[in-house]
Design a protein around this motif. Sequence first.
Motif, PDB file in Angstrom:
ATOM      1  N   VAL A  93      18.795  -4.296  23.760  1.00 23.17           N
ATOM      2  CA  VAL A  93      19.074  -5.531  23.035  1.00 23.17           C
ATOM      3  C   VAL A  93      17.989  -5.730  21.986  1.00 23.17           C
ATOM      4  O   VAL A  93      16.878  -5.211  22.111  1.00 23.17           O
ATOM      5  N   ASP A  94      18.333  -6.478  20.949  1.00 23.47           N
ATOM      6  CA  ASP A  94      17.415  -6.721  19.842  1.00 23.47           C
ATOM      7  C   ASP A  94      16.857  -8.140  19.895  1.00 23.47           C
ATOM      8  O   ASP A  94      17.482  -9.059  20.439  1.00 23.47           O
ATOM      9  N   ARG A 112      13.872  -7.452  12.560  1.00 20.86           N
ATOM     10  CA  ARG A 112      14.697  -7.283  13.764  1.00 20.86           C
ATOM     11  C   ARG A 112      14.357  -5.940  14.396  1.00 20.86           C
ATOM     12  O   ARG A 112      14.287  -4.925  13.703  1.00 20.86           O
ATOM     13  N   SER A 169      14.260  -3.684  18.578  1.00 22.02           N
ATOM     14  CA  SER A 169      14.670  -3.708  19.976  1.00 22.02           C
ATOM     15  C   SER A 169      13.641  -4.450  20.818  1.00 22.02           C
ATOM     16  O   SER A 169      12.456  -4.505  20.453  1.00 22.02           O
ATOM     17  N   ASN A 214      21.216  -9.951  26.103  1.00 23.63           N
ATOM     18  CA  ASN A 214      21.881 -10.315  24.849  1.00 23.63           C
ATOM     19  C   ASN A 214      20.948 -10.136  23.665  1.00 23.63           C
ATOM     20  O   ASN A 214      19.728 -10.316  23.784  1.00 23.63           O
ATOM     21  N   ASP A 215      21.533  -9.811  22.524  1.00 19.64           N
ATOM     22  CA  ASP A 215      20.751  -9.771  21.292  1.00 19.64           C
ATOM     23  C   ASP A 215      20.294 -11.180  20.926  1.00 19.64           C
ATOM     24  O   ASP A 215      21.108 -12.110  20.862  1.00 19.64           O
ATOM     25  N   ALA A 257      19.080 -12.050  17.969  1.00 20.10           N
ATOM     26  CA  ALA A 257      18.899 -11.740  16.553  1.00 20.10           C
ATOM     27  C   ALA A 257      19.875 -12.571  15.729  1.00 20.10           C
ATOM     28  O   ALA A 257      20.920 -13.009  16.227  1.00 20.10           O
TER      29      ALA A 257
END
Length: 461
Positions: free
Chosen positions: A179-180, A213, A215, A269-270, A272
């Motif tokens: 995820v980011d 952005r 990981s 979850n991201d 971002a």
Amino acid sequence: MKLFVTGASGFVGRQVLRRLARRPEVTCTLLLRDPAALPDLPANCTAIKGDLDRPDSYRAALEGADRVLHMAALTGKAAPDDYAAANQQATEALTEAAKAAGVEAMIFVSTIAAGYPDKRHYPYAQTKQAAETALAASGLPHTILRPTLVFGPGSPIAATLGKIAGAPIIPLPARGGPVDVQPVHVDDVARAIEALIDVPATGEVLDLGGPERLSFRDFLTRMHAEITGKTPKFLPLPLTPLQALLAAMEPLARPVMPATAGQFAVFANDSAARDNWLMDRLRPEMVSLEDMLAEAISGDPPPPPARAPSDAMPPDPEPRDTLVQECRDISRHLCGTLPGPQAEVAYLDGIARFALTPAPGSFDAAVLRFSRRSPMALSLMDGYTSFFARKSLFRRRLILLLAIVEKLPPTARAFQTVPAEGPLRATLVTGFQGLRGLATIVAGGIAALILSLTHRGSGPA
């Protein structure tokens, strides 16, 4: 322009007030449960005492307001019903009152977590999304802002992630792929809110992230390098069973749990942001990730406390009966037998002599409280602190009692007698102890992650 503002005493709210103080053409009415939380208000701001869950306490103040800036929210570790009341129902009541008062528009500061695809066990994110939905359906012109992980002096999430990233081995729960994250500085969040005050409200939902952005693993790697100057090692953990275990514990153990299942959603979850016009406008002057990390590690002091030190209550001493029972429980854990009266007196004297009393609400108080729940809880805290919190008060108390019981009767005999064992029994005992040690390490790794994510701000808020 006249603003009606909620959440002004919060982490983001204080930064917003600093910016609005430079704009005398803007007048603000701040809704506060305790006006003393902001003793030095800007000249263009006044405070009223009230609660979002009691619209009658602020309805009159909404009259004549041009816009509502709604930043208040319940975060951290709370029951689902409390999240629903504070984040969803209170927002719905404020929306209805603002619409009835003829307010032109509302700016609602939500969270990137409201857009998480996977919000299982996360009532905070669920209720923020429900509040967004109610606002959109109300007919009141509005703009919704969803910041990501907000950094800056006094940031709860930055402090929590710093604890995780600074560990020798970083626990990293995961479900599926990576995820980011896209941290954003609190100054840039305040700039975004100020910009939204000056533009028409068109019903947009605007994400807000910082300039970079990456990981989550790369982010923790860079934060670890900033803290230690080294490359970290990671301990992968399965997120689904970890969340399921925490969710099962919450109904009974939430008050003593340092983190909840929902707060681990950040690992699934991201966090971002989607690009939008607001980010395009702010990006050239955004605080860089390098500066955010350097500021987070430098130990800048948090904002002033809401209450003056003179208002603080002195900590209550731990009851003598509690300490005596703790002495007996730890003695059973260490040597399988109760201590003598002399050992109990020495234990209480040692706690007083070496100042081994925790501050109320501290990490040490939580560990000690949890360890008293059962023999299994005590064993888990022994394993956890032996690997991850060697300087904790629990560990120091355990070492204190160990030094006492190995010298005083009747417990001293347990340390002086070597049982006779045949080769088979010795092999079985050694194997059992090895499996027990492995289980303790695994439990300690999970406990380390859980205890790192404190109620002060784990997860987006």
